[in-house]
Design a protein around this motif. Sequence first.
Motif, PDB file in Angstrom:
ATOM      1  N   TYR A   1      36.752   6.851  36.613  1.00 50.50           N
ATOM      2  CA  TYR A   1      35.777   6.535  37.804  1.00 50.50           C
ATOM      3  C   TYR A   1      34.766   7.658  37.644  1.00 50.50           C
ATOM      4  O   TYR A   1      35.272   9.038  37.508  1.00 50.50           O
ATOM      5  CB  TYR A   1      36.432   6.560  38.925  1.00 50.50           C
ATOM      6  CG  TYR A   1      35.516   6.238  40.290  1.00 50.50           C
ATOM      7  CD1 TYR A   1      35.181   4.995  40.322  1.00 50.50           C
ATOM      8  CD2 TYR A   1      34.981   7.224  41.025  1.00 50.50           C
ATOM      9  CE1 TYR A   1      34.160   5.186  41.515  1.00 50.50           C
ATOM     10  CE2 TYR A   1      34.308   7.085  41.856  1.00 50.50           C
ATOM     11  CZ  TYR A   1      33.925   5.819  42.152  1.00 50.50           C
ATOM     12  OH  TYR A   1      33.056   5.863  43.324  1.00 50.50           O
TER      13      TYR A   1
ATOM     14  N   THR B   1      33.159   2.240  36.584  1.00 48.08           N
ATOM     15  CA  THR B   1      34.749   2.272  36.500  1.00 48.08           C
ATOM     16  C   THR B   1      35.103   1.603  35.166  1.00 48.08           C
ATOM     17  O   THR B   1      34.220   0.539  34.584  1.00 48.08           O
ATOM     18  CB  THR B   1      35.300   1.398  37.775  1.00 48.08           C
ATOM     19  OG1 THR B   1      34.881   2.203  38.958  1.00 48.08           O
ATOM     20  CG2 THR B   1      36.782   1.497  37.764  1.00 48.08           C
TER      21      THR B   1
ATOM     22  N   CYS C   1      30.684   1.678  44.790  1.00 50.00           N
ATOM     23  CA  CYS C   1      31.130   3.062  45.012  1.00 50.00           C
ATOM     24  C   CYS C   1      32.264   3.026  46.235  1.00 50.00           C
ATOM     25  O   CYS C   1      32.372   2.381  46.981  1.00 50.00           O
ATOM     26  CB  CYS C   1      29.966   4.033  45.434  1.00 50.00           C
ATOM     27  SG  CYS C   1      28.763   4.034  44.366  1.00 50.00           S
ATOM     28  N   ARG C   2      32.952   3.956  45.803  1.00 49.78           N
ATOM     29  CA  ARG C   2      34.258   4.066  46.656  1.00 49.78           C
ATOM     30  C   ARG C   2      33.929   4.771  47.979  1.00 49.78           C
ATOM     31  O   ARG C   2      33.216   5.587  48.069  1.00 49.78           O
ATOM     32  CB  ARG C   2      35.440   4.941  46.264  1.00 49.78           C
ATOM     33  CG  ARG C   2      36.088   4.235  44.774  1.00 49.78           C
ATOM     34  CD  ARG C   2      36.899   5.033  44.447  1.00 49.78           C
ATOM     35  NE  ARG C   2      37.385   4.770  43.061  1.00 49.78           N
ATOM     36  CZ  ARG C   2      38.179   5.474  42.321  1.00 49.78           C
ATOM     37  NH1 ARG C   2      38.884   6.356  42.802  1.00 49.78           N
ATOM     38  NH2 ARG C   2      38.405   5.045  41.144  1.00 49.78           N
TER      39      ARG C   2
END
Length: 159
Positions: A60, A51, A158-159
């Motif tokens: 991202y 990011t 990580c999202r």
Amino acid sequence: MKNTTYIFFFISLFLFGCKSEVPEKIEKVSVEKQEIAAPKTESIQKIECYTYLESKDTIYMALRIKDDSIVEGDLSYSLFEKDQNKGSIRGRISNDSLFASYQYTSEGKESEREVFFLKSPDGFVEGFTETEESNGKASFRNKDFKLNDRYTLQRTDCR
């Protein structure tokens, strides 16, 4: 004694006559051997996310890196006063260079372009060079990349 022999004979005859034969039904059922395929899993070696986040700008990148250095993932740009774009990348990592095709949507329009990122100790830095458009895809004209250190994507969760 003759009576006993007759009684024994009639009892034997009676028992023998009462025995009912039930024909055995043997059904042969053909069952073909079926191979059960193992669930198809992609050989993913690792998942990495990067990011860039500063003031009103966000980039991202989520990468799924396979054993053979094939990379697939997601990439999105949200830069201040620029059109936001979001899409997927697919390419290859060679040494410290990531070359990929970026298919994205921006303002409702689908587009495709090549992207280049150089791995640095801090993460990834995007490189730019002259491009040319052919068949709706922007491709690199040459490999003389200029790195934009301002947008260094740093490793993140990580999202």
